[in-house]
Motif scaffolding. Structure first.
Motif, PDB file in Angstrom:
ATOM      1  N   TYR A  35      21.386  42.993  31.832  1.00 30.32           N
ATOM      2  CA  TYR A  35      20.349  44.019  31.759  1.00 30.32           C
ATOM      3  C   TYR A  35      19.858  44.168  30.324  1.00 30.32           C
ATOM      4  O   TYR A  35      20.636  44.062  29.370  1.00 30.32           O
ATOM      5  CB  TYR A  35      20.907  45.377  32.215  1.00 30.32           C
ATOM      6  CG  TYR A  35      21.301  45.437  33.669  1.00 30.32           C
ATOM      7  CD1 TYR A  35      20.343  45.578  34.674  1.00 30.32           C
ATOM      8  CD2 TYR A  35      22.642  45.385  34.046  1.00 30.32           C
ATOM      9  CE1 TYR A  35      20.709  45.646  36.018  1.00 30.32           C
ATOM     10  CE2 TYR A  35      23.019  45.461  35.389  1.00 30.32           C
ATOM     11  CZ  TYR A  35      22.047  45.591  36.364  1.00 30.32           C
ATOM     12  OH  TYR A  35      22.411  45.665  37.687  1.00 30.32           O
ATOM     13  N   TYR A  82      16.837  49.360  29.390  1.00 27.60           N
ATOM     14  CA  TYR A  82      16.927  49.840  30.776  1.00 27.60           C
ATOM     15  C   TYR A  82      17.773  51.110  30.850  1.00 27.60           C
ATOM     16  O   TYR A  82      17.474  52.030  31.619  1.00 27.60           O
ATOM     17  CB  TYR A  82      17.556  48.710  31.592  1.00 27.60           C
ATOM     18  CG  TYR A  82      17.669  48.896  33.084  1.00 27.60           C
ATOM     19  CD1 TYR A  82      16.534  49.066  33.875  1.00 27.60           C
ATOM     20  CD2 TYR A  82      18.913  48.840  33.714  1.00 27.60           C
ATOM     21  CE1 TYR A  82      16.641  49.186  35.250  1.00 27.60           C
ATOM     22  CE2 TYR A  82      19.026  48.954  35.087  1.00 27.60           C
ATOM     23  CZ  TYR A  82      17.896  49.135  35.856  1.00 27.60           C
ATOM     24  OH  TYR A  82      17.996  49.246  37.207  1.00 27.60           O
ATOM     25  N   PHE A  83      18.819  51.160  30.025  1.00 22.31           N
ATOM     26  CA  PHE A  83      19.747  52.288  30.069  1.00 22.31           C
ATOM     27  C   PHE A  83      19.292  53.452  29.193  1.00 22.31           C
ATOM     28  O   PHE A  83      19.887  54.522  29.231  1.00 22.31           O
ATOM     29  CB  PHE A  83      21.153  51.811  29.675  1.00 22.31           C
ATOM     30  CG  PHE A  83      21.687  50.776  30.628  1.00 22.31           C
ATOM     31  CD1 PHE A  83      22.172  51.147  31.867  1.00 22.31           C
ATOM     32  CD2 PHE A  83      21.653  49.435  30.310  1.00 22.31           C
ATOM     33  CE1 PHE A  83      22.629  50.201  32.768  1.00 22.31           C
ATOM     34  CE2 PHE A  83      22.117  48.476  31.204  1.00 22.31           C
ATOM     35  CZ  PHE A  83      22.608  48.867  32.435  1.00 22.31           C
ATOM     36  N   GLU A 100      16.563  52.829  42.841  1.00 18.85           N
ATOM     37  CA  GLU A 100      17.639  53.236  43.756  1.00 18.85           C
ATOM     38  C   GLU A 100      17.065  54.206  44.787  1.00 18.85           C
ATOM     39  O   GLU A 100      16.001  54.813  44.572  1.00 18.85           O
ATOM     40  CB  GLU A 100      18.789  53.883  42.961  1.00 18.85           C
ATOM     41  CG  GLU A 100      19.953  54.467  43.748  1.00 18.85           C
ATOM     42  CD  GLU A 100      20.754  53.493  44.603  1.00 18.85           C
ATOM     43  OE1 GLU A 100      20.139  52.913  45.519  1.00 18.85           O
ATOM     44  OE2 GLU A 100      21.977  53.362  44.391  1.00 18.85           O
ATOM     45  N   SER A 146      25.392  53.518  44.806  1.00 17.94           N
ATOM     46  CA  SER A 146      25.892  54.185  43.602  1.00 17.94           C
ATOM     47  C   SER A 146      26.296  55.620  43.909  1.00 17.94           C
ATOM     48  O   SER A 146      25.962  56.162  44.959  1.00 17.94           O
ATOM     49  CB  SER A 146      24.814  54.183  42.513  1.00 17.94           C
ATOM     50  OG  SER A 146      23.662  54.883  42.965  1.00 17.94           O
ATOM     51  N   TRP A 204      26.234  48.834  36.938  1.00 17.76           N
ATOM     52  CA  TRP A 204      25.409  49.580  35.986  1.00 17.76           C
ATOM     53  C   TRP A 204      26.253  50.375  34.998  1.00 17.76           C
ATOM     54  O   TRP A 204      25.767  50.758  33.954  1.00 17.76           O
ATOM     55  CB  TRP A 204      24.524  50.581  36.726  1.00 17.76           C
ATOM     56  CG  TRP A 204      23.480  50.024  37.610  1.00 17.76           C
ATOM     57  CD1 TRP A 204      22.799  48.850  37.436  1.00 17.76           C
ATOM     58  CD2 TRP A 204      22.965  50.620  38.818  1.00 17.76           C
ATOM     59  NE1 TRP A 204      21.895  48.689  38.455  1.00 17.76           N
ATOM     60  CE2 TRP A 204      21.972  49.747  39.320  1.00 17.76           C
ATOM     61  CE3 TRP A 204      23.238  51.789  39.516  1.00 17.76           C
ATOM     62  CZ2 TRP A 204      21.264  50.022  40.481  1.00 17.76           C
ATOM     63  CZ3 TRP A 204      22.536  52.067  40.675  1.00 17.76           C
ATOM     64  CH2 TRP A 204      21.559  51.192  41.156  1.00 17.76           C
ATOM     65  N   LEU A 217      23.737  54.740  34.607  1.00 20.83           N
ATOM     66  CA  LEU A 217      22.299  54.439  34.582  1.00 20.83           C
ATOM     67  C   LEU A 217      21.512  55.745  34.740  1.00 20.83           C
ATOM     68  O   LEU A 217      21.620  56.407  35.768  1.00 20.83           O
ATOM     69  CB  LEU A 217      21.952  53.465  35.715  1.00 20.83           C
ATOM     70  CG  LEU A 217      20.473  53.110  35.884  1.00 20.83           C
ATOM     71  CD1 LEU A 217      19.925  52.407  34.634  1.00 20.83           C
ATOM     72  CD2 LEU A 217      20.280  52.223  37.120  1.00 20.83           C
ATOM     73  N   ARG A 236      27.964  57.150  28.781  1.00 12.33           N
ATOM     74  CA  ARG A 236      27.826  55.692  28.868  1.00 12.33           C
ATOM     75  C   ARG A 236      28.541  55.023  27.691  1.00 12.33           C
ATOM     76  O   ARG A 236      29.272  54.048  27.869  1.00 12.33           O
ATOM     77  CB  ARG A 236      26.346  55.294  28.897  1.00 12.33           C
ATOM     78  CG  ARG A 236      26.163  53.779  28.907  1.00 12.33           C
ATOM     79  CD  ARG A 236      24.757  53.306  29.176  1.00 12.33           C
ATOM     80  NE  ARG A 236      24.722  51.859  29.044  1.00 12.33           N
ATOM     81  CZ  ARG A 236      25.098  50.996  29.987  1.00 12.33           C
ATOM     82  NH1 ARG A 236      25.546  51.447  31.147  1.00 12.33           N
ATOM     83  NH2 ARG A 236      25.060  49.698  29.784  1.00 12.33           N
TER      84      ARG A 236
END
Length: 314
Positions: free
Chosen positions: A137, A141-142, A186, A202, A273, A276, A299
């Motif tokens: 990734y 994105y995060f 998602e 998730s 992930w 996320l 994270r």
């Protein structure tokens, strides 16, 4: 050693199948396997870092609980399963990879009681461990996060398979595909009581006034309460553990769509992930529309924990 391990492509990888390492193009299950015929089976997906799976024991304990509760097996010994995962990693000299373990009832007829009382990957069932490349990734994105859609399907507390990683994932994958077609990352599943259950693949968290909230998962229900159709995620548990270490209050409770829409921050967890951020729920921006302060901190802490447990020993 780690220096000789490699990033992987599926070509050239061997798969663990019922006690043997088999080239991936030769790995097959019989046509009458109950996993194929009737989706009778369970799976776990985990991430390998530095040649070690993060929290392998917790993944296998969840698999054993589901196997026994759902009647797939009367007992499941974890040591041989862990050894099979480690053999797959070592045999393929893996450093960073995604690994899926699938356990089915094999050719056992579901119309009669199985004579198989326990397994270490044999005894009539199928045990398959498949390594694939870990998804790469973009770090942005995060930070940016993802838009989520509200799925039309409902998580049913009275479905005996709800909250377990059974092979019957078609409904979940269908809503995930519908979300992707709409440009979302998602799909959020609602309980039939119209409370938030989880994402399609998730667990869901939200932050309000510095408190971390997540829906009640299977095994966390109060006595006499409805069963929770929510998978007790291994990454979810690690995030809750880290939040408590940071002196953040963590509450597991029923959450409405309004709780999510009005959250200061929201995020998703799974083993791929890790953490996320949710930027939008459909058209509604959550917080400032990207990773919030607590989401970022969790994270970072989780990636540090993964590094410590896989690179530096327990």
């Amino acid at each position: 050693g780690a220096t000789s391990r490699r990033a992987i492509t599926l070509a050239g990888m061997d798969i663990f199948l019922n006690g043997k390492m088999v080239p991936h193009e030769q790995a097959m299950v019989p046509f009458d396997d109950a996993g194929l015929q009737h989706a009778v089976g369970l799976f776990e997906t985990f991430q390998c870092f530095h040649g070690r799976v993060f929290r392998l024991t917790q993944h296998l304990e969840r698999l054993r609980t589901s196997a026994i509760q759902l009647g797939l097996l009367r007992e499941l010994h974890l040591d041989p399963l862990a050894q099979a995962v480690e053999q797959t990693i070592e045999h393929n000299q893996l450093d960073r990879a995604r690994i899926r373990l699938t356990l089915t009832a094999g050719a056992a007829s579901m119309l009669r009681a199985s004579e198989n009382t326990e397994t270490s990957g044999g005894g009539g069932g199928t045990l398959m461990i498949v390594p694939t490349p870990a998804t790469a990734y973009d770090p942005a994105y995060f930070e940016r996060g993802v838009r989520v859609l509200i799925a039309p399907a409902g998580a049913n507390p009275f479905d005996q398979l709800a909250g377990h990683k059974s092979l019957s994932y078609w409904g979940r994958l269908r809503t995930l595909r519908q979300a992707a077609a709409a440009g979302a990352g998602e799909a959020i599943w609602m309980n039939i009581s119209n409370h938030i259950a989880s994402g399609a693949i998730s667990n869901v968290f939200l932050v309000r006034d510095g408190v971390l909230f997540t829906p009640i998962a299977r095994g966390e229900e109060q006595e006499g309460a409805m069963p929770a159709p929510v998978l007790p995620g291994v990454t979810r548990a690690a995030v809750m553990e880290l939040a408590r270490e940071m002196n953040v209050e963590v509450r597991t409770q029923m959450l409405s769509i309004h709780d999510l829409l009005d959250a200061d921050e929201a995020f998703l967890t799974n083993s791929g992930w890790q953490v996320l951020p949710i930027s939008h729920v459909e058209q509604k921006e959550i917080g400032e529309g990207g990773a919030g302060e607590l989401t970022r901190a969790l994270r970072t802490r989780l990636l540090e924990l993964i590094e410590a447990e896989t690179a530096g020993g327990e």
